[in-house]
Design a protein around this motif. Structure first.
Motif, PDB file in Angstrom:
ATOM      1  N   GLY A 222       1.470   6.588  -1.446  1.00  0.00           N
ATOM      2  CA  GLY A 222       0.676   5.833  -2.105  1.00  0.00           C
ATOM      3  C   GLY A 222      -0.684   5.213  -1.374  1.00  0.00           C
ATOM      4  O   GLY A 222      -1.624   4.543  -1.892  1.00  0.00           O
ATOM      5  N   ASN A 223      -0.677   5.519  -0.032  1.00  0.00           N
ATOM      6  CA  ASN A 223      -1.558   4.769   0.508  1.00  0.00           C
ATOM      7  C   ASN A 223      -2.513   6.064   1.096  1.00  0.00           C
ATOM      8  O   ASN A 223      -3.467   6.091   2.150  1.00  0.00           O
ATOM      9  N   LEU A 224      -2.450   7.151   0.419  1.00  0.00           N
ATOM     10  CA  LEU A 224      -3.409   8.537   0.551  1.00  0.00           C
ATOM     11  C   LEU A 224      -3.100   9.141   2.003  1.00  0.00           C
ATOM     12  O   LEU A 224      -4.157   9.773   2.332  1.00  0.00           O
ATOM     13  N   GLY A 225      -1.888   8.909   2.393  1.00  0.00           N
ATOM     14  CA  GLY A 225      -1.839   9.629   3.854  1.00  0.00           C
ATOM     15  C   GLY A 225      -0.941  10.971   3.537  1.00  0.00           C
ATOM     16  O   GLY A 225      -0.884  11.442   2.576  1.00  0.00           O
ATOM     17  N   LYS A 226      -0.687  11.383   4.726  1.00  0.00           N
ATOM     18  CA  LYS A 226       0.259  12.581   4.712  1.00  0.00           C
ATOM     19  C   LYS A 226       1.655  12.434   4.984  1.00  0.00           C
ATOM     20  O   LYS A 226       2.138  11.527   5.920  1.00  0.00           O
TER      21      LYS A 226
ATOM     22  N   SER B 167       8.109   4.786   5.615  1.00  0.00           N
ATOM     23  CA  SER B 167       6.605   4.197   5.800  1.00  0.00           C
ATOM     24  C   SER B 167       6.673   2.552   6.076  1.00  0.00           C
ATOM     25  O   SER B 167       7.513   1.936   5.917  1.00  0.00           O
ATOM     26  N   HIS B 168       5.355   2.072   6.494  1.00  0.00           N
ATOM     27  CA  HIS B 168       5.329   0.942   6.614  1.00  0.00           C
ATOM     28  C   HIS B 168       5.391  -0.019   5.438  1.00  0.00           C
ATOM     29  O   HIS B 168       5.500  -1.456   5.487  1.00  0.00           O
ATOM     30  N   ALA B 169       5.278   0.716   4.158  1.00  0.00           N
ATOM     31  CA  ALA B 169       5.680  -0.150   2.946  1.00  0.00           C
ATOM     32  C   ALA B 169       6.789  -0.961   2.988  1.00  0.00           C
ATOM     33  O   ALA B 169       7.095  -2.182   2.452  1.00  0.00           O
TER      34      ALA B 169
ATOM     35  N   PHE C 136      -2.799  -5.053   5.733  1.00  0.00           N
ATOM     36  CA  PHE C 136      -3.048  -6.423   4.729  1.00  0.00           C
ATOM     37  C   PHE C 136      -4.345  -6.168   3.717  1.00  0.00           C
ATOM     38  O   PHE C 136      -5.070  -6.760   3.532  1.00  0.00           O
ATOM     39  N   ARG C 137      -3.892  -5.049   3.378  1.00  0.00           N
ATOM     40  CA  ARG C 137      -5.067  -4.618   2.474  1.00  0.00           C
ATOM     41  C   ARG C 137      -4.897  -5.143   0.913  1.00  0.00           C
ATOM     42  O   ARG C 137      -3.732  -5.787   0.898  1.00  0.00           O
ATOM     43  N   LYS C 138      -5.516  -4.901   0.097  1.00  0.00           N
ATOM     44  CA  LYS C 138      -5.665  -5.918  -1.090  1.00  0.00           C
ATOM     45  C   LYS C 138      -4.245  -5.513  -2.008  1.00  0.00           C
ATOM     46  O   LYS C 138      -3.894  -4.134  -1.585  1.00  0.00           O
TER      47      LYS C 138
ATOM     48  N   HIS D 207       1.996  -0.112  -1.490  1.00  0.00           N
ATOM     49  CA  HIS D 207       1.821   1.127  -0.636  1.00  0.00           C
ATOM     50  C   HIS D 207       1.833   0.815   0.944  1.00  0.00           C
ATOM     51  O   HIS D 207       2.020  -0.316   1.108  1.00  0.00           O
ATOM     52  N   SER D 208       1.933   1.773   1.626  1.00  0.00           N
ATOM     53  CA  SER D 208       2.094   1.379   3.121  1.00  0.00           C
ATOM     54  C   SER D 208       0.825   0.485   3.614  1.00  0.00           C
ATOM     55  O   SER D 208       1.317   0.352   4.924  1.00  0.00           O
ATOM     56  N   GLY D 209      -0.263   0.369   3.215  1.00  0.00           N
ATOM     57  CA  GLY D 209      -1.405  -0.380   3.712  1.00  0.00           C
ATOM     58  C   GLY D 209      -1.287  -1.877   3.314  1.00  0.00           C
ATOM     59  O   GLY D 209      -2.197  -2.469   3.862  1.00  0.00           O
TER      60      GLY D 209
ATOM     61  N   MET E 162       4.660   3.534  14.621  1.00  0.00           N
ATOM     62  CA  MET E 162       4.451   4.359  15.757  1.00  0.00           C
ATOM     63  C   MET E 162       3.266   4.959  15.634  1.00  0.00           C
ATOM     64  O   MET E 162       2.945   5.832  16.685  1.00  0.00           O
ATOM     65  N   ASP E 163       2.357   4.842  14.604  1.00  0.00           N
ATOM     66  CA  ASP E 163       0.996   5.224  14.910  1.00  0.00           C
ATOM     67  C   ASP E 163      -0.201   4.567  15.676  1.00  0.00           C
ATOM     68  O   ASP E 163      -1.177   4.826  15.965  1.00  0.00           O
ATOM     69  N   SER E 164       0.927   3.381  16.440  1.00  0.00           N
ATOM     70  CA  SER E 164       0.134   2.867  17.493  1.00  0.00           C
ATOM     71  C   SER E 164       0.283   3.338  18.898  1.00  0.00           C
ATOM     72  O   SER E 164      -0.369   3.000  19.651  1.00  0.00           O
TER      73      SER E 164
ATOM     74  N   SER F 137       2.500  11.349  13.151  1.00  0.00           N
ATOM     75  CA  SER F 137       2.528  10.336  11.856  1.00  0.00           C
ATOM     76  C   SER F 137       1.372  10.671  10.969  1.00  0.00           C
ATOM     77  O   SER F 137       0.420  11.294  11.479  1.00  0.00           O
ATOM     78  N   SER F 138       1.332   9.943   9.925  1.00  0.00           N
ATOM     79  CA  SER F 138       0.207  10.188   9.126  1.00  0.00           C
ATOM     80  C   SER F 138      -1.123   9.730   9.779  1.00  0.00           C
ATOM     81  O   SER F 138      -2.102  10.504   9.488  1.00  0.00           O
ATOM     82  N   ALA F 139      -1.138   8.696  10.233  1.00  0.00           N
ATOM     83  CA  ALA F 139      -2.395   8.419  11.203  1.00  0.00           C
ATOM     84  C   ALA F 139      -2.347   8.507  12.756  1.00  0.00           C
ATOM     85  O   ALA F 139      -2.706   7.534  13.426  1.00  0.00           O
ATOM     86  N   MET F 140      -1.648   9.601  12.979  1.00  0.00           N
ATOM     87  CA  MET F 140      -1.540   9.967  14.329  1.00  0.00           C
ATOM     88  C   MET F 140      -2.910   9.784  15.083  1.00  0.00           C
ATOM     89  O   MET F 140      -3.813  10.020  14.788  1.00  0.00           O
TER      90      MET F 140
ATOM     91  N   CYS G 179       8.671   2.272  12.356  1.00  0.00           N
ATOM     92  CA  CYS G 179       8.125   3.070  11.190  1.00  0.00           C
ATOM     93  C   CYS G 179       7.117   4.136  11.156  1.00  0.00           C
ATOM     94  O   CYS G 179       6.608   3.913  12.360  1.00  0.00           O
ATOM     95  N   GLU G 180       6.664   4.730  10.402  1.00  0.00           N
ATOM     96  CA  GLU G 180       5.671   5.609  10.399  1.00  0.00           C
ATOM     97  C   GLU G 180       5.613   6.916  11.164  1.00  0.00           C
ATOM     98  O   GLU G 180       5.039   7.799  11.159  1.00  0.00           O
ATOM     99  N   ALA G 181       6.822   7.084  12.040  1.00  0.00           N
ATOM    100  CA  ALA G 181       7.101   8.200  12.736  1.00  0.00           C
ATOM    101  C   ALA G 181       7.335   9.256  11.704  1.00  0.00           C
ATOM    102  O   ALA G 181       8.178   9.113  10.744  1.00  0.00           O
TER     103      ALA G 181
HETATM  104  N1  LIG Z   1       0.769   1.847   7.602  1.00  0.00           N
HETATM  105  C1  LIG Z   1      -0.121   2.534   7.888  1.00  0.00           C
HETATM  106  N2  LIG Z   1      -1.447   2.051   7.593  1.00  0.00           N
HETATM  107  C2  LIG Z   1      -2.802   2.795   7.721  1.00  0.00           C
HETATM  108  C3  LIG Z   1      -2.438   4.163   7.379  1.00  0.00           C
HETATM  109  C4  LIG Z   1      -3.547   5.198   7.488  1.00  0.00           C
HETATM  110  C5  LIG Z   1      -3.119   6.663   7.273  1.00  0.00           C
HETATM  111  O1  LIG Z   1      -2.152   7.035   6.708  1.00  0.00           O
HETATM  112  O2  LIG Z   1      -4.009   7.442   7.446  1.00  0.00           O
HETATM  113  C6  LIG Z   1      -3.796   2.181   7.024  1.00  0.00           C
HETATM  114  O3  LIG Z   1      -3.413   1.441   5.756  1.00  0.00           O
HETATM  115  O4  LIG Z   1      -4.897   2.098   7.320  1.00  0.00           O
END
Ligand SMILES: N=CN[C@@H](CCC(=O)O)C(=O)O
Length: 328
Positions: free
Chosen positions: A57-61, A141-143, A171-173, A178-180, A256-258, A264-267, A296-298
């Motif tokens: 839902g956040n356009l990720g993998k 996911s972080h959602a 903290f997106r709109k 979704h996870s963002g 875990m993408d930190s 992860s999606s945003a590895m 999350c996110e791993a």
């Molecule tokens: N929880 C992750 N949030 C990131 C995801 C980026 C991605 O999946 O590429 C975000 O919204 O920026």
């Protein structure tokens, strides 16, 4: 009690995944498990969320649904010793949302389904929290930060003060779930109190989002670049500052993408080390005795085929570090 899309950990799975060895005791031989957590003397309840819907839902993998089994395989085989005894730990089981995932065809579908799974997750979180247990949740996911914070907040009748180790503020709109946007969503509903983010990457947080967060005095963050490029503050001081500023009901988030090179999606090729993540888990638990820990996110495997055999073991280290911090 039947919970939609939830599978309790059963004896057969536990026995299959715990590899016994003569003269040794594994954590899997000591923990309690299954539906009756309320009558268990265990103080810590672990649940999994097998879900990649929030990432899509956040356009990720997609791939975060693979973390739970990888974690379980590693965690159940940790040695039971006087440094970590499995007795106070209860593994309840996991949410399994892959069927719902298969029903989705568009970004809008994923976002709608995230709202649906929010409504399945938060009542269970509330129930476990009401029973006085501390929760450890492996995503997903972080959602899912949204239903977790909501559930804990409703159980404790208080907004939750959250520390989040993360490259992204999420903290997106509010444009569908979704996870963002878990933190903006849960903030909007009044369940999130002070929000502290450790290690934002300057390259991946929009100006609009940062400006929105700046308007709210109790949202604070340290950029990764201010810690490691500009040496404005050390990792230990930044973490300590957030711990000091966290009062009342506390929740700990670890995306875990930190952490450098975790699948992860945003590895990311640059980020916190595994050791820093472990220090974060241990110290937040030791000093704050938080109501929950959400990792999350791993992923153990992404849908594009990439695999990482170490994901489960790292998640297991983080959970054992957190539990040690709670117990010491
Ligand atoms: N929880 C992750 N949030 C990131 C995801 C980026 C991605 O999946 O590429 C975000 O919204 O920026």
């Amino acid at each position: 009690m039947d919970i939609a899309n939830f599978k309790y950990l059963d004896k057969e799975t536990l026995f299959t995944l715990t590899h016994k060895r003569e003269g040794e005791i594994k954590i899997g031989e000591k923990i309690s498990y299954g539906s009756d957590f309320e009558n268990s003397t265990a103080r810590y309840v672990i649940i999994g969320i097998e879900e990649s819907i929030g990432v899509k839902g956040n356009l990720g993998k997609s791939g975060t649904h693979t973390a739970w089994n990888a974690f379980l395989n590693a965690f159940l085989n940790v040695q039971n010793t006087d440094r970590l005894n499995g007795d106070p730990i209860h593994i309840l089981g996991s949410f399994q949302f892959q069927e719902i995932f298969q029903e989705c065809e568009s970004t809008e579908d994923y976002r709608e389904k995230v709202s649906l799974i929010d409504d399945s997750i938060s009542p269970l979180i509330e129930k476990i929290s009401l029973a006085g247990k501390r929760l450890i949740i492996i995503g997903g996911s972080h959602a899912n930060a949204y239903p977790i914070i909501k559930g804990v907040s409703q159980a404790k009748n208080s907004p939750v003060s959250v520390i989040n180790m993360d490259a992204h503020a999420d903290f997106r709109k509010l444009e569908g779930r979704h996870s963002g946007n878990p933190f903006s969503s849960v903030r909007h509903e009044g369940f999130l109190g002070p929000y502290h983010i450790l290690g934002l990457h300057e390259n991946y947080n929009s100006q609009t989002m940062l400006e929105e967060m700046s308007k709210q005095k109790d949202i604070q963050w340290y950029f990764y670049e201010d810690i490691y490029l500009r040496n404005k503050i050390s990792f230990d001081k930044a973490l300590h500052h957030f711990i000091e500023n966290t009062k009342g009901i506390a929740g700990i988030e670890l995306d875990m993408d930190s952490v450098e090179n975790v699948l992860s999606s945003a590895m990311t090729p640059t980020g916190f080390s595994a050791l820093e993540a472990r220090k974060y888990a241990y110290n937040t638990a030791y000093q704050l005795k938080p109501s929950y820990f959400h990792i999350c996110e791993a992923a153990a495997k992404l849908d594009n085929g990439l695999e990482d055999p170490q994901t489960g073991k790292l998640l297991s280290y983080l959970v054992t570090d957190f539990i040690k911090g709670l117990m010491e």
